[in-house]
Write a protein that holds these residues in place. Structure first.
Motif, PDB file in Angstrom:
ATOM      1  N   LEU A  14       0.844  -1.206   0.000  1.00  0.00           N
ATOM      2  CA  LEU A  14       0.000   0.000   0.000  1.00  0.00           C
ATOM      3  C   LEU A  14       0.871   1.243   0.000  1.00  0.00           C
ATOM      4  N   VAL A  15       0.874   1.948  -1.119  1.00  0.00           N
ATOM      5  CA  VAL A  15       1.744   3.128  -1.221  1.00  0.00           C
ATOM      6  C   VAL A  15       0.965   4.350  -1.729  1.00  0.00           C
ATOM      7  N   GLY A  16      -0.356   4.348  -1.542  1.00  0.00           N
ATOM      8  CA  GLY A  16      -1.177   5.393  -2.160  1.00  0.00           C
ATOM      9  C   GLY A  16      -1.586   6.549  -1.269  1.00  0.00           C
ATOM     10  N   GLY A  17      -1.120   6.579  -0.012  1.00  0.00           N
ATOM     11  CA  GLY A  17      -1.575   7.628   0.915  1.00  0.00           C
ATOM     12  C   GLY A  17      -0.979   8.993   0.611  1.00  0.00           C
ATOM     13  N   ARG A  18      -1.630  10.036   1.128  1.00  0.00           N
ATOM     14  CA  ARG A  18      -1.184  11.412   0.883  1.00  0.00           C
ATOM     15  C   ARG A  18       0.030  11.765   1.749  1.00  0.00           C
ATOM     16  N   GLY A  19       0.202  11.091   2.878  1.00  0.00           N
ATOM     17  CA  GLY A  19       1.345  11.383   3.735  1.00  0.00           C
ATOM     18  C   GLY A  19       1.308  12.784   4.320  1.00  0.00           C
ATOM     19  N   THR A  20       0.142  13.172   4.827  1.00  0.00           N
ATOM     20  CA  THR A  20      -0.030  14.558   5.309  1.00  0.00           C
ATOM     21  C   THR A  20       0.897  14.888   6.472  1.00  0.00           C
ATOM     22  N   ARG A  21       1.190  13.901   7.311  1.00  0.00           N
ATOM     23  CA  ARG A  21       2.026  14.215   8.481  1.00  0.00           C
ATOM     24  C   ARG A  21       3.457  14.550   8.081  1.00  0.00           C
ATOM     25  N   LEU A  22       3.819  14.170   6.873  1.00  0.00           N
ATOM     26  CA  LEU A  22       5.186  14.472   6.407  1.00  0.00           C
ATOM     27  C   LEU A  22       5.223  15.679   5.471  1.00  0.00           C
ATOM     28  N   ALA A  60      -0.127  -0.742  -4.720  1.00  0.00           N
ATOM     29  CA  ALA A  60      -1.428  -0.052  -4.726  1.00  0.00           C
ATOM     30  C   ALA A  60      -1.152   1.434  -4.620  1.00  0.00           C
ATOM     31  N   THR A  61      -1.255   2.134  -5.744  1.00  0.00           N
ATOM     32  CA  THR A  61      -0.837   3.531  -5.808  1.00  0.00           C
ATOM     33  C   THR A  61      -2.044   4.454  -5.988  1.00  0.00           C
ATOM     34  N   SER A  62      -1.844   5.707  -5.618  1.00  0.00           N
ATOM     35  CA  SER A  62      -2.857   6.721  -5.906  1.00  0.00           C
ATOM     36  C   SER A  62      -2.164   8.075  -5.955  1.00  0.00           C
ATOM     37  N   VAL A  86      -3.657   1.479  -9.944  1.00  0.00           N
ATOM     38  CA  VAL A  86      -3.810   2.917  -9.687  1.00  0.00           C
ATOM     39  C   VAL A  86      -5.248   3.221  -9.277  1.00  0.00           C
ATOM     40  N   GLU A  87      -5.407   3.899  -8.157  1.00  0.00           N
ATOM     41  CA  GLU A  87      -6.728   4.407  -7.772  1.00  0.00           C
ATOM     42  C   GLU A  87      -6.800   5.854  -8.228  1.00  0.00           C
ATOM     43  N   GLU A  88      -7.719   6.133  -9.127  1.00  0.00           N
ATOM     44  CA  GLU A  88      -7.861   7.513  -9.622  1.00  0.00           C
ATOM     45  C   GLU A  88      -8.228   8.427  -8.451  1.00  0.00           C
ATOM     46  N   VAL A  89      -9.119   7.940  -7.604  1.00  0.00           N
ATOM     47  CA  VAL A  89      -9.426   8.622  -6.348  1.00  0.00           C
ATOM     48  C   VAL A  89      -9.011   7.647  -5.252  1.00  0.00           C
ATOM     49  N   ALA A  90      -8.264   8.134  -4.274  1.00  0.00           N
ATOM     50  CA  ALA A  90      -7.763   7.231  -3.230  1.00  0.00           C
ATOM     51  C   ALA A  90      -8.907   6.483  -2.561  1.00  0.00           C
ATOM     52  N   LEU A  91      -8.756   5.165  -2.437  1.00  0.00           N
ATOM     53  CA  LEU A  91      -9.843   4.320  -1.938  1.00  0.00           C
ATOM     54  C   LEU A  91      -9.649   3.877  -0.494  1.00  0.00           C
ATOM     55  N   GLY A  92      -8.618   4.436   0.179  1.00  0.00           N
ATOM     56  CA  GLY A  92      -8.353   3.996   1.545  1.00  0.00           C
ATOM     57  C   GLY A  92      -7.606   2.672   1.520  1.00  0.00           C
ATOM     58  N   GLY A  95     -10.011  -0.281   0.303  1.00  0.00           N
ATOM     59  CA  GLY A  95     -10.344  -0.102  -1.115  1.00  0.00           C
ATOM     60  C   GLY A  95      -9.114  -0.300  -1.992  1.00  0.00           C
ATOM     61  N   GLY A  96      -7.964   0.115  -1.484  1.00  0.00           N
ATOM     62  CA  GLY A  96      -6.709  -0.061  -2.231  1.00  0.00           C
ATOM     63  C   GLY A  96      -6.345  -1.533  -2.370  1.00  0.00           C
ATOM     64  N   ILE A  97      -6.568  -2.286  -1.304  1.00  0.00           N
ATOM     65  CA  ILE A  97      -6.289  -3.732  -1.349  1.00  0.00           C
ATOM     66  C   ILE A  97      -7.200  -4.403  -2.384  1.00  0.00           C
ATOM     67  N   PHE A 115       1.299  -5.258   2.819  1.00  0.00           N
ATOM     68  CA  PHE A 115       2.241  -4.437   3.589  1.00  0.00           C
ATOM     69  C   PHE A 115       1.766  -2.986   3.578  1.00  0.00           C
ATOM     70  N   ASN A 116       1.758  -2.334   4.733  1.00  0.00           N
ATOM     71  CA  ASN A 116       1.678  -0.882   4.728  1.00  0.00           C
ATOM     72  C   ASN A 116       3.007  -0.388   4.174  1.00  0.00           C
ATOM     73  N   GLY A 117       2.948   0.657   3.373  1.00  0.00           N
ATOM     74  CA  GLY A 117       4.184   1.109   2.715  1.00  0.00           C
ATOM     75  C   GLY A 117       5.011   2.057   3.557  1.00  0.00           C
TER      76      GLY A 117
HETATM   77  P1  GTP Z   1      -0.868  10.459   6.741  1.00  0.00           P
HETATM   78  O1  GTP Z   1      -1.705  11.280   5.807  1.00  0.00           O
HETATM   79  O2  GTP Z   1       0.301  11.218   7.282  1.00  0.00           O
HETATM   80  O3  GTP Z   1      -1.678   9.780   7.815  1.00  0.00           O
HETATM   81  O4  GTP Z   1      -0.202   9.275   5.900  1.00  0.00           O
HETATM   82  P2  GTP Z   1      -0.853   8.225   4.866  1.00  0.00           P
HETATM   83  O5  GTP Z   1      -1.675   8.944   3.870  1.00  0.00           O
HETATM   84  O6  GTP Z   1       0.257   7.404   4.315  1.00  0.00           O
HETATM   85  O7  GTP Z   1      -1.824   7.356   5.766  1.00  0.00           O
HETATM   86  P3  GTP Z   1      -1.462   6.106   6.690  1.00  0.00           P
HETATM   87  O8  GTP Z   1      -0.152   6.328   7.361  1.00  0.00           O
HETATM   88  O9  GTP Z   1      -2.614   5.818   7.549  1.00  0.00           O
HETATM   89  O10 GTP Z   1      -1.337   4.941   5.620  1.00  0.00           O
HETATM   90  C1  GTP Z   1      -0.825   3.673   5.914  1.00  0.00           C
HETATM   91  C2  GTP Z   1      -0.377   3.041   4.620  1.00  0.00           C
HETATM   92  O11 GTP Z   1      -1.486   2.885   3.739  1.00  0.00           O
HETATM   93  C3  GTP Z   1       0.647   3.888   3.863  1.00  0.00           C
HETATM   94  O12 GTP Z   1       1.588   3.010   3.302  1.00  0.00           O
HETATM   95  C4  GTP Z   1      -0.167   4.584   2.801  1.00  0.00           C
HETATM   96  O13 GTP Z   1       0.573   4.844   1.610  1.00  0.00           O
HETATM   97  C5  GTP Z   1      -1.268   3.581   2.524  1.00  0.00           C
HETATM   98  N1  GTP Z   1      -2.527   4.235   2.161  1.00  0.00           N
HETATM   99  C6  GTP Z   1      -3.260   5.116   2.910  1.00  0.00           C
HETATM  100  N2  GTP Z   1      -4.349   5.486   2.247  1.00  0.00           N
HETATM  101  C7  GTP Z   1      -4.331   4.843   1.050  1.00  0.00           C
HETATM  102  C8  GTP Z   1      -5.211   4.829  -0.085  1.00  0.00           C
HETATM  103  O14 GTP Z   1      -6.240   5.501  -0.143  1.00  0.00           O
HETATM  104  N3  GTP Z   1      -4.851   4.013  -1.140  1.00  0.00           N
HETATM  105  C9  GTP Z   1      -3.700   3.271  -1.119  1.00  0.00           C
HETATM  106  N4  GTP Z   1      -3.410   2.520  -2.191  1.00  0.00           N
HETATM  107  N5  GTP Z   1      -2.850   3.273  -0.081  1.00  0.00           N
HETATM  108  C10 GTP Z   1      -3.170   4.044   1.004  1.00  0.00           C
END
Ligand code: GTP
Length: 333
Positions: A14-22, A60-62, A86-92, A95-97, A115-117
């Motif tokens: 799972l590598v599709g998150g926005r990573g807001t905390r970073l 699983a990218t977005s 690729v998720e055009e809109v992030a599916l969480g 949803g990504g899985i 794996f969480n990425g």
């Molecule tokens: P924050 O915004 O800082 O919380 O980071 P994040 O967006 O990465 O969220 P979080 O740390 O909860 O995500 C855990 C893992 O799931 C990370 O490896 C993310 O890349 C991944 N992830 C989170 N949301 C999505 C999503 O909508 N789609 C996909 N494919 N991966 C996701």
């Protein structure tokens, strides 16, 4: 996209998150591609997964989805097959899985590793897989015990290791056991996740499985574990890799003359600067006279003026650090 074929050991990363905390580090680079131990973080996870027997991986990218394939390609240089969902809109996470699983052709009960990425860990994936098979679980979650669980959702288990609940963050956690971000699912469990909808595995899928009486178990491993989702954790993980506290085949070996640190060959570091305690100086960066850089990441093309001291910091790519803008103090988190 690669062909759909049968694979004995398949995984979704799972590598599709926005990573807001970073943010703002993640404004142009997704969290999994940020440099940790001198290389994109995901490279550590890919090599570890391969070493544990995974030979088929779907990313699983977005968010900034386009940056992964140019780096990892079809996976052949890692002796594995990699494809990209690729998720055009992030599916969480759930949803990504679900979206990524469409790239895998595997039998109903075959295990799929998720794996969480953003987790660097020494946990024994082979042992987790064995545990999953021998107890015929629907889901086997990697759990780890932390000193202070207040920042995490906790996962209590009974005396036989079956999961009792998924509890949100709380002030007085009832257990110090947390979800460490690596799951093994039976394929049939993924099939039950709804398509094309935002789903969180942590908040929806896992609690629903428990309500339905599914066999959800914990695999506890208290080896090295870090979630790199915050600046301080990402920087600490990078230093752990360079100092050898955590071994990864992907880490750039220390080549600093003044301590434990990695300096890219295109970086310019003054003879009397100290690069130590697991620091990394990336391509094209410049470090001036009498600087001390400890446990830090100096981004691509960054310039650090003479006399600056930095500890536990990520110097943004192309930025300039002067004695003035760091107020003569040690920069860090
Ligand atoms: P924050 O915004 O800082 O919380 O980071 P994040 O967006 O990465 O969220 P979080 O740390 O909860 O995500 C855990 C893992 O799931 C990370 O490896 C993310 O890349 C991944 N992830 C989170 N949301 C999505 C999503 O909508 N789609 C996909 N494919 N991966 C996701």
């Amino acid at each position: 996209m690669s062909e759909r074929v049968k694979h004995p050991s398949a995984a979704i990363l799972l590598v599709g998150g926005r990573g807001t905390r970073l943010a703002p580090l993640t404004d142009r680079t997704p969290k999994p591609m940020l440099p940790v131990g001198g290389v994109p973080f995901t490279l550590h996870q890919v090599l570890q997964a391969r070493a544990a027997g995974v030979n088929r991986l779907v990313m699983a990218t977005s968010y900034l989805a386009e940056v992964f394939e140019p780096y990892f390609g079809d996976g052949s240089r890692f002796d594995m097959e990699i494809s990209y969902a690729v998720e055009e809109v992030a599916l969480g996470t759930g949803g990504g899985i679900k979206n990524a699983a469409a790239h895998l052709e595997i039998d109903g009960d075959a295990p799929v590793v998720i794996f969480n990425g953003d987790v660097l860990s020494a946990h024994d994936l082979k042992a987790q897989m064995d545990f999953h098979r021998t107890r015929d679980a629907d889901v086997t979650l990697y759990l780890t015990q932390v000193e202070d669980a207040r920042a995490y959702g906790v996962v209590p288990t009974n005396s036989e290791g079956w999961v009792e609940a998924f509890l949100e963050k709380m002030e007085n956690p009832i257990t110090n056991q947390i979800n460490a971000g690596c799951y093994i699912f039976k394929r049939s469990v993924i099939d039950e996740i709804e398509s094309n909808r935002v789903v969180s595995v942590e908040r929806e899928t896992f609690p629903t499985l428990l309500q339905e009486g599914k066999r959800v178990q914990g695999f506890v491993d208290n080896g090295y574990w870090r979630d790199i989702g915050t600046p301080a954790a990402l920087i600490a993980a990078s230093a752990d890799l360079v100092t050898g506290k955590f071994a990864s085949a992907a880490t750039k070996p220390s080549n600093s003359k003044s301590g434990l640190g990695f300096i890219d060959e295109s970086a310019k570091v003054a003879e009397n600067a100290r690069i130590d305690a697991g620091s990394v100086v990336l391509a094209g960066a410049q470090v001036g006279q009498n600087c001390t850089i400890l446990s830090s990441i100096v981004g691509v093309g960054a310039k650090i003026d003479d006399g600056v001291k930095i500890e536990s910091a990520f110097v943004a790519p192309e930025s300039r650090i002067t004695l003035d803008n760091c107020r003569g103090e040690v920069l860090g988190f």
